[in-house]
Design a protein around this motif. Structure first.
Motif, PDB file in Angstrom:
ATOM      1  N   ARG A  51       0.848  -1.214   0.000  1.00 22.01           N
ATOM      2  CA  ARG A  51       0.000   0.000   0.000  1.00 22.01           C
ATOM      3  C   ARG A  51       0.869   1.245   0.000  1.00 22.01           C
ATOM      4  O   ARG A  51       0.610   2.202  -0.738  1.00 22.01           O
ATOM      5  N   GLN A  52       1.911   1.248   0.807  1.00 25.34           N
ATOM      6  CA  GLN A  52       2.790   2.408   0.894  1.00 25.34           C
ATOM      7  C   GLN A  52       3.525   2.655  -0.417  1.00 25.34           C
ATOM      8  O   GLN A  52       3.693   3.795  -0.841  1.00 25.34           O
ATOM      9  N   GLU A  53       3.961   1.580  -1.081  1.00 26.64           N
ATOM     10  CA  GLU A  53       4.652   1.734  -2.360  1.00 26.64           C
ATOM     11  C   GLU A  53       3.709   2.313  -3.410  1.00 26.64           C
ATOM     12  O   GLU A  53       4.095   3.191  -4.176  1.00 26.64           O
ATOM     13  N   LEU A  54       2.470   1.838  -3.445  1.00 24.88           N
ATOM     14  CA  LEU A  54       1.513   2.388  -4.407  1.00 24.88           C
ATOM     15  C   LEU A  54       1.262   3.861  -4.111  1.00 24.88           C
ATOM     16  O   LEU A  54       1.255   4.684  -5.030  1.00 24.88           O
ATOM     17  N   LEU A  55       1.071   4.203  -2.861  1.00 22.89           N
ATOM     18  CA  LEU A  55       0.822   5.606  -2.507  1.00 22.89           C
ATOM     19  C   LEU A  55       2.027   6.480  -2.861  1.00 22.89           C
ATOM     20  O   LEU A  55       1.859   7.613  -3.302  1.00 22.89           O
TER      21      LEU A  55
END
Length: 126
Positions: A101-105
């Motif tokens: 999730r953090q990488e996508l954000l």
């Protein structure tokens, strides 16, 4: 290990990162999306679900990005919705790994910055 700053918007972003003492921005292939088939890329907010899925499939996450691609398709995430995603929204959509999730954000933030830089360059005529 020295990393090339790159060209275009990625180069500008890497130059800013260097001035701030941050590591260079990873080139996620977004720079090449600015022009496809001789046409300028549409603003992210105007992307269709298909374009969002295409962007996700070309992203740097590789096989790890499959849950993101499936979630974007099943939840009909358009460009406008992509730009509004939050960690909580991704978690409700079933994207379990926090790191994913953090990488996508982070990549979505990169998209926003690229679009804003392009808009600023267009306004100033640079």
């Amino acid at each position: 290990m020295e990393t090339s700053r790159g060209s275009g918007l990625v180069g500008v972003l890497n130059g800013l990162a260097a001035q701030l003492g941050e590591p260079p921005t990873v080139d996620t292939g977004l720079e090449e999306d600015l022009e496809e088939d001789g046409r300028e890329r549409r603003p992210v907010a105007q992307w269709t679900v298909s374009e969002v899925c295409s962007w996700l499939s070309r992203g740097s996450l590789g096989a790890l990005g499959k849950p993101l691609l499936e979630a974007a398709h099943s939840h009909a995430i358009s460009g406008k919705a992509l730009l509004r995603l939050t960690d909580e929204t991704l978690e409700r959509m079933g994207v379990a790994p926090w790191s994913l999730r953090q990488e996508l954000l982070r990549q979505v933030l990169h998209l926003r910055i690229q679009q804003e830089m392009k808009d600023l360059l267009d306004i100033t005529g640079a």
